[in-house]
Write an enzyme that holds these catalytic residues in place. Structure first.
Site, PDB file in Angstrom:
ATOM      1  N   ASP A 151       0.887  -1.163   0.000  1.00  0.00           N
ATOM      2  CA  ASP A 151       0.000   0.000   0.000  1.00  0.00           C
ATOM      3  C   ASP A 151       0.918   1.205   0.000  1.00  0.00           C
ATOM      4  O   ASP A 151       1.847   1.307   0.813  1.00  0.00           O
ATOM      5  CB  ASP A 151      -0.946   0.026   1.205  1.00  0.00           C
ATOM      6  CG  ASP A 151      -2.079   1.025   0.955  1.00  0.00           C
ATOM      7  OD1 ASP A 151      -2.620   1.029  -0.165  1.00  0.00           O
ATOM      8  OD2 ASP A 151      -2.405   1.816   1.857  1.00  0.00           O
ATOM      9  N   HIS A 184      10.724   5.076  -2.525  1.00  0.00           N
ATOM     10  CA  HIS A 184      10.089   4.438  -1.374  1.00  0.00           C
ATOM     11  C   HIS A 184       9.956   2.929  -1.608  1.00  0.00           C
ATOM     12  O   HIS A 184      10.263   2.116  -0.757  1.00  0.00           O
ATOM     13  CB  HIS A 184       8.712   5.085  -1.168  1.00  0.00           C
ATOM     14  CG  HIS A 184       7.891   5.199  -2.438  1.00  0.00           C
ATOM     15  ND1 HIS A 184       8.400   5.712  -3.611  1.00  0.00           N
ATOM     16  CD2 HIS A 184       6.619   4.820  -2.729  1.00  0.00           C
ATOM     17  CE1 HIS A 184       7.476   5.661  -4.554  1.00  0.00           C
ATOM     18  NE2 HIS A 184       6.379   5.123  -4.038  1.00  0.00           N
TER      19      HIS A 184
HETATM   20  P1  ITT Z   1      -3.139  -2.308  -5.759  1.00  0.00           P
HETATM   21  O1  ITT Z   1      -3.874  -1.978  -4.481  1.00  0.00           O
HETATM   22  O2  ITT Z   1      -3.879  -3.298  -6.607  1.00  0.00           O
HETATM   23  O3  ITT Z   1      -1.701  -2.674  -5.519  1.00  0.00           O
HETATM   24  P2  ITT Z   1      -3.483   0.537  -6.294  1.00  0.00           P
HETATM   25  O4  ITT Z   1      -3.089   1.447  -7.421  1.00  0.00           O
HETATM   26  O5  ITT Z   1      -4.917   0.586  -5.841  1.00  0.00           O
HETATM   27  O6  ITT Z   1      -3.083  -0.968  -6.683  1.00  0.00           O
HETATM   28  P3  ITT Z   1      -2.644   1.622  -3.776  1.00  0.00           P
HETATM   29  O7  ITT Z   1      -3.964   1.467  -3.145  1.00  0.00           O
HETATM   30  O8  ITT Z   1      -1.406   1.262  -2.988  1.00  0.00           O
HETATM   31  O9  ITT Z   1      -2.510   0.771  -5.102  1.00  0.00           O
HETATM   32  O10 ITT Z   1      -2.539   3.134  -4.282  1.00  0.00           O
HETATM   33  C1  ITT Z   1      -1.330   3.626  -4.660  1.00  0.00           C
HETATM   34  C2  ITT Z   1      -1.517   4.906  -5.457  1.00  0.00           C
HETATM   35  O11 ITT Z   1      -0.531   5.844  -5.007  1.00  0.00           O
HETATM   36  C3  ITT Z   1      -1.212   4.645  -6.924  1.00  0.00           C
HETATM   37  O12 ITT Z   1      -2.390   4.343  -7.637  1.00  0.00           O
HETATM   38  C4  ITT Z   1      -0.544   5.942  -7.345  1.00  0.00           C
HETATM   39  O13 ITT Z   1      -1.519   6.881  -7.701  1.00  0.00           O
HETATM   40  C5  ITT Z   1       0.162   6.399  -6.082  1.00  0.00           C
HETATM   41  N1  ITT Z   1       1.555   5.897  -6.052  1.00  0.00           N
HETATM   42  C6  ITT Z   1       2.062   4.904  -5.267  1.00  0.00           C
HETATM   43  N2  ITT Z   1       3.355   4.696  -5.535  1.00  0.00           N
HETATM   44  C7  ITT Z   1       3.674   5.556  -6.514  1.00  0.00           C
HETATM   45  C8  ITT Z   1       4.844   5.805  -7.234  1.00  0.00           C
HETATM   46  O14 ITT Z   1       5.953   5.109  -7.053  1.00  0.00           O
HETATM   47  N3  ITT Z   1       4.828   6.766  -8.153  1.00  0.00           N
HETATM   48  C9  ITT Z   1       3.719   7.481  -8.388  1.00  0.00           C
HETATM   49  N4  ITT Z   1       2.555   7.305  -7.778  1.00  0.00           N
HETATM   50  C10 ITT Z   1       2.522   6.334  -6.833  1.00  0.00           C
END
Ligand code: ITT
Length: 228
Positions: free
Chosen positions: A95, A206
């Protein structure tokens, strides 16, 4: 039939083989950007043990996990636990998100849904820039957080996190990466995350830092815990 000695030898060989076999890890994620980064990380940074990383089979057909908790850690742990019930072996979930203190820590745990359920990366970036329109200097500082949870058959084995700090630009720059990368300026390299190659981003991000901690954590587990 094996006699006692032969059976002991076979067990010994099996354990030795398992000791040298790569750690097989299933990633529970529907985010292609994360998958791309983890694939590259597993190839590059899996020392001291090799990691064989695969997307959790059929993840898009499994019941979804609702990420409604107020912290990254709870959401990561919940996601890993949930999906580990559908696989044999080690499952990890991430997450992650962007935290901007001047916006009360938004987008934060709501990073994926910041501009609504069906919004695109471009929509989310647009909304972020709009919210920051009047903010200058230190008020544009932010950091990415990545929490990785590792689980096996409905039990959490570990929760690991790291972050990367930077500032939010007032317009997107760069073609690589995903999500908020085009507006996240990383001062140490003088580029946004979207202007960095995959390997550059993985070195400083990160996710890259948290994954290297995960590799160390995996090496500290007993062989019995690591194997299926
Ligand atoms: P999963 O839960 O299926 O893994 P998700 O996209 O819903 O996919 P998250 O709930 O962890 O994942 O949300 C993470 C969001 O944060 C992601 O959709 C991006 O918008 C942002 N994010 C996370 N890491 C990032 C990164 O390395 N670079 C840019 N944006 C990032």
């Amino acid at each position: 039939m094996f006699d006692k000695n032969t059976a002991g030898e076979v067990a010994g060989h099996k354990l030795a083989a398992e000791k040298h076999a790569p750690d097989k890890l299933f990633l529970a994620s529907s985010n292609c950007g994360k998958l791309r980064e983890y694939r590259s990380l597993a190839e590059t940074f899996s020392s001291p043990r090799r990691i064989a990383l695969e997307l959790l089979p059929e993840i898009d057909r499994l019941p979804a996990f609702a990420e409604n908790a107020p912290t990254f850690a709870e959401n990561a742990a919940g996601k890993a636990l949930h999906y580990s019930r559908f696989a044999e072996g080690l499952v990890f979930a991430d997450d992650s998100g962007l935290v901007v203190p001047a916006l009360g820590k938004a987008p934060g745990v709501h990073s994926a849904r910041y501009a609504g359920e069906n919004a695109s990366d471009a929509d989310r970036v647009r909304k972020l820039l709009e919210e920051l329109r009047e903010k200058k200097g230190a008020a544009r500082q932010g950091y990415f957080v990545c929490v990785i949870a590792l689980a096996r058959r409905g039990k959490i084995l570990g929760v690991i996190s790291d972050r990367a700090g930077g500032t939010i630009l007032d317009a997107p720059r760069g073609e690589y990466g995903f999500g908020y990368d085009p507006v996240f300026f990383f001062p140490m390299l003088g580029k946004t995350f979207a202007e960095q190659s995959l390997s550059e981003k993985n070195q400083h991000s990160h996710r890259g830092k948290a994954f290297r901690k995960l590799c160390d954590f995996l090496s500290s587990l007993s062989p019995e815990t690591r194997v299926i």
